[in-house]
Design a protein around this motif. Structure first.
Motif, PDB file in Angstrom:
ATOM      1  N   LEU A 108       0.836  -1.192   0.000  1.00 55.53           N
ATOM      2  CA  LEU A 108       0.000   0.000   0.000  1.00 55.53           C
ATOM      3  C   LEU A 108       0.877   1.251   0.000  1.00 55.53           C
ATOM      4  O   LEU A 108       0.607   2.211  -0.730  1.00 55.53           O
ATOM      5  N   ARG A 109       1.895   1.233   0.817  1.00 51.68           N
ATOM      6  CA  ARG A 109       2.827   2.362   0.880  1.00 51.68           C
ATOM      7  C   ARG A 109       3.472   2.615  -0.482  1.00 51.68           C
ATOM      8  O   ARG A 109       3.564   3.754  -0.942  1.00 51.68           O
ATOM      9  N   ILE A 110       3.877   1.548  -1.140  1.00 49.62           N
ATOM     10  CA  ILE A 110       4.477   1.663  -2.473  1.00 49.62           C
ATOM     11  C   ILE A 110       3.464   2.215  -3.464  1.00 49.62           C
ATOM     12  O   ILE A 110       3.772   3.100  -4.273  1.00 49.62           O
ATOM     13  N   ARG A 111       2.247   1.727  -3.384  1.00 53.52           N
ATOM     14  CA  ARG A 111       1.192   2.183  -4.299  1.00 53.52           C
ATOM     15  C   ARG A 111       0.914   3.673  -4.112  1.00 53.52           C
ATOM     16  O   ARG A 111       0.745   4.414  -5.078  1.00 53.52           O
ATOM     17  N   ILE A 112       0.868   4.118  -2.865  1.00 49.29           N
ATOM     18  CA  ILE A 112       0.636   5.535  -2.587  1.00 49.29           C
ATOM     19  C   ILE A 112       1.788   6.380  -3.128  1.00 49.29           C
ATOM     20  O   ILE A 112       1.567   7.431  -3.734  1.00 49.29           O
ATOM     21  N   LEU A 113       3.012   5.919  -2.929  1.00 54.12           N
ATOM     22  CA  LEU A 113       4.176   6.630  -3.471  1.00 54.12           C
ATOM     23  C   LEU A 113       4.089   6.746  -4.990  1.00 54.12           C
ATOM     24  O   LEU A 113       4.335   7.804  -5.565  1.00 54.12           O
ATOM     25  N   TYR A 114       3.726   5.644  -5.624  1.00 51.29           N
ATOM     26  CA  TYR A 114       3.608   5.626  -7.083  1.00 51.29           C
ATOM     27  C   TYR A 114       2.537   6.607  -7.556  1.00 51.29           C
ATOM     28  O   TYR A 114       2.766   7.409  -8.468  1.00 51.29           O
ATOM     29  N   GLU A 115       1.358   6.536  -6.946  1.00 51.60           N
ATOM     30  CA  GLU A 115       0.262   7.414  -7.343  1.00 51.60           C
ATOM     31  C   GLU A 115       0.611   8.881  -7.116  1.00 51.60           C
ATOM     32  O   GLU A 115       0.270   9.731  -7.933  1.00 51.60           O
ATOM     33  N   ALA A 116       1.281   9.179  -5.998  1.00 51.45           N
ATOM     34  CA  ALA A 116       1.678  10.559  -5.712  1.00 51.45           C
ATOM     35  C   ALA A 116       2.714  11.053  -6.723  1.00 51.45           C
ATOM     36  O   ALA A 116       2.675  12.204  -7.154  1.00 51.45           O
ATOM     37  N   GLY A 117       3.642  10.196  -7.094  1.00 52.55           N
ATOM     38  CA  GLY A 117       4.642  10.567  -8.089  1.00 52.55           C
ATOM     39  C   GLY A 117       4.050  10.702  -9.474  1.00 52.55           C
ATOM     40  O   GLY A 117       4.489  11.518 -10.286  1.00 52.55           O
ATOM     41  N   ARG A 118       3.055   9.914  -9.755  1.00 56.19           N
ATOM     42  CA  ARG A 118       2.402   9.915 -11.063  1.00 56.19           C
ATOM     43  C   ARG A 118       1.503  11.140 -11.246  1.00 56.19           C
ATOM     44  O   ARG A 118       1.374  11.665 -12.337  1.00 56.19           O
ATOM     45  N   ASP A 119       0.867  11.562 -10.161  1.00 57.31           N
ATOM     46  CA  ASP A 119      -0.079  12.676 -10.231  1.00 57.31           C
ATOM     47  C   ASP A 119       0.310  13.724  -9.191  1.00 57.31           C
ATOM     48  O   ASP A 119      -0.259  13.791  -8.106  1.00 57.31           O
ATOM     49  N   ARG A 121      -0.025  16.884  -9.207  1.00 60.45           N
ATOM     50  CA  ARG A 121      -0.931  18.025  -9.055  1.00 60.45           C
ATOM     51  C   ARG A 121      -2.100  17.711  -8.113  1.00 60.45           C
ATOM     52  O   ARG A 121      -2.510  18.565  -7.334  1.00 60.45           O
ATOM     53  N   ASP A 122      -2.633  16.492  -8.174  1.00 59.01           N
ATOM     54  CA  ASP A 122      -3.829  16.154  -7.407  1.00 59.01           C
ATOM     55  C   ASP A 122      -3.541  15.240  -6.221  1.00 59.01           C
ATOM     56  O   ASP A 122      -3.952  15.520  -5.104  1.00 59.01           O
ATOM     57  N   VAL A 123      -2.852  14.140  -6.462  1.00 58.68           N
ATOM     58  CA  VAL A 123      -2.659  13.120  -5.426  1.00 58.68           C
ATOM     59  C   VAL A 123      -1.550  13.504  -4.447  1.00 58.68           C
ATOM     60  O   VAL A 123      -1.707  13.346  -3.233  1.00 58.68           O
ATOM     61  N   LYS A 124      -0.441  14.024  -4.944  1.00 62.45           N
ATOM     62  CA  LYS A 124       0.695  14.315  -4.069  1.00 62.45           C
ATOM     63  C   LYS A 124       0.354  15.299  -2.946  1.00 62.45           C
ATOM     64  O   LYS A 124       0.709  15.053  -1.796  1.00 62.45           O
ATOM     65  N   PRO A 125      -0.341  16.418  -3.238  1.00 60.27           N
ATOM     66  CA  PRO A 125      -0.705  17.307  -2.128  1.00 60.27           C
ATOM     67  C   PRO A 125      -1.592  16.623  -1.085  1.00 60.27           C
ATOM     68  O   PRO A 125      -1.444  16.852   0.114  1.00 60.27           O
ATOM     69  N   PHE A 126      -2.485  15.755  -1.548  1.00 64.07           N
ATOM     70  CA  PHE A 126      -3.341  15.011  -0.617  1.00 64.07           C
ATOM     71  C   PHE A 126      -2.510  14.095   0.267  1.00 64.07           C
ATOM     72  O   PHE A 126      -2.683  14.054   1.485  1.00 64.07           O
ATOM     73  N   VAL A 127      -1.588  13.372  -0.334  1.00 65.11           N
ATOM     74  CA  VAL A 127      -0.744  12.435   0.418  1.00 65.11           C
ATOM     75  C   VAL A 127       0.124  13.198   1.416  1.00 65.11           C
ATOM     76  O   VAL A 127       0.274  12.774   2.569  1.00 65.11           O
ATOM     77  N   GLU A 128       0.685  14.314   0.996  1.00 69.29           N
ATOM     78  CA  GLU A 128       1.556  15.084   1.888  1.00 69.29           C
ATOM     79  C   GLU A 128       0.779  15.725   3.030  1.00 69.29           C
ATOM     80  O   GLU A 128       1.205  15.662   4.180  1.00 69.29           O
ATOM     81  N   LYS A 129      -0.354  16.332   2.724  1.00 70.40           N
ATOM     82  CA  LYS A 129      -1.129  17.017   3.764  1.00 70.40           C
ATOM     83  C   LYS A 129      -1.744  16.012   4.742  1.00 70.40           C
ATOM     84  O   LYS A 129      -1.799  16.276   5.945  1.00 70.40           O
TER      85      LYS A 129
END
Length: 167
Positions: A108-119, A121-129
């Protein structure tokens, strides 16, 4: 300034030339923040609300709602993976998670990293915040910490939807 094979001046470095901006880069290890383990806060519902309020922008057409760049589907995809582990761990009474559940949590952690790196603009700010990576890292095989994390994820989805999240 370098000279090309025709004797003309050229600002581009030659093949074997190790000077120039490409090779003058310093190590960026200090620029990349480290993901440090954190515990999910006791007031995780309030924390989830603050995350969603911070990420949302006022909707011009309906001021009582917020607009989010991240879709409900993206957040629910993460929640689905968390729920898969939660369904196993919530029925147990041991203090530690099963090795299979921990393996899924690391995936799951890897998947979240991948999605945040891939997007970014949308996913990374959500993951970081929302500090998802920090909270996952802080679980460390502790079943109760994982269950609290799962509830936090549910709260994020709920507040996203409540404040006007779209699919």
């Amino acid at each position: 300034m370098t000279y090309n094979s025709y004797g003309n001046r050229s600002s581009r470095p030659q093949k074997n030339d190790r000077s120039g901006p490409r090779y003058d880069r310093k190590e960026k290890s200090s620029a990349v923040p480290e993901i440090k383990p954190l515990d999910v806060p006791e007031d995780y519902v309030d924390a989830a609300e603050q995350v969603m309020k911070h990420l949302g922008q006022p909707d011009r057409q309906n001021p009582s709602r917020l607009r989010f760049s991240i879709t409900t589907s993206k957040i629910r995809n993460i929640l689905t993976l968390v729920s898969d582990i939660y369904n196993v761990e919530s029925r147990r009474t041991a203090e530690t998670m099963l090795p299979e559940s921990n393996a899924k949590l690391q995936m799951l952690r890897i998947r979240i990293l991948y999605e945040a790196g891939r997007d970014e603009r949308d996913v990374k700010p959500f993951v970081e915040k929302s500090k998802l990576l920090e909270y996952i890292k802080g679980i460390q095989m502790n079943r109760e910490k994982f269950i609290q994390f799962a509830h936090y994820m549910e709260a994020l989805v709920a507040y996203h939807r409540y404040y006007g999240g779209r699919d």
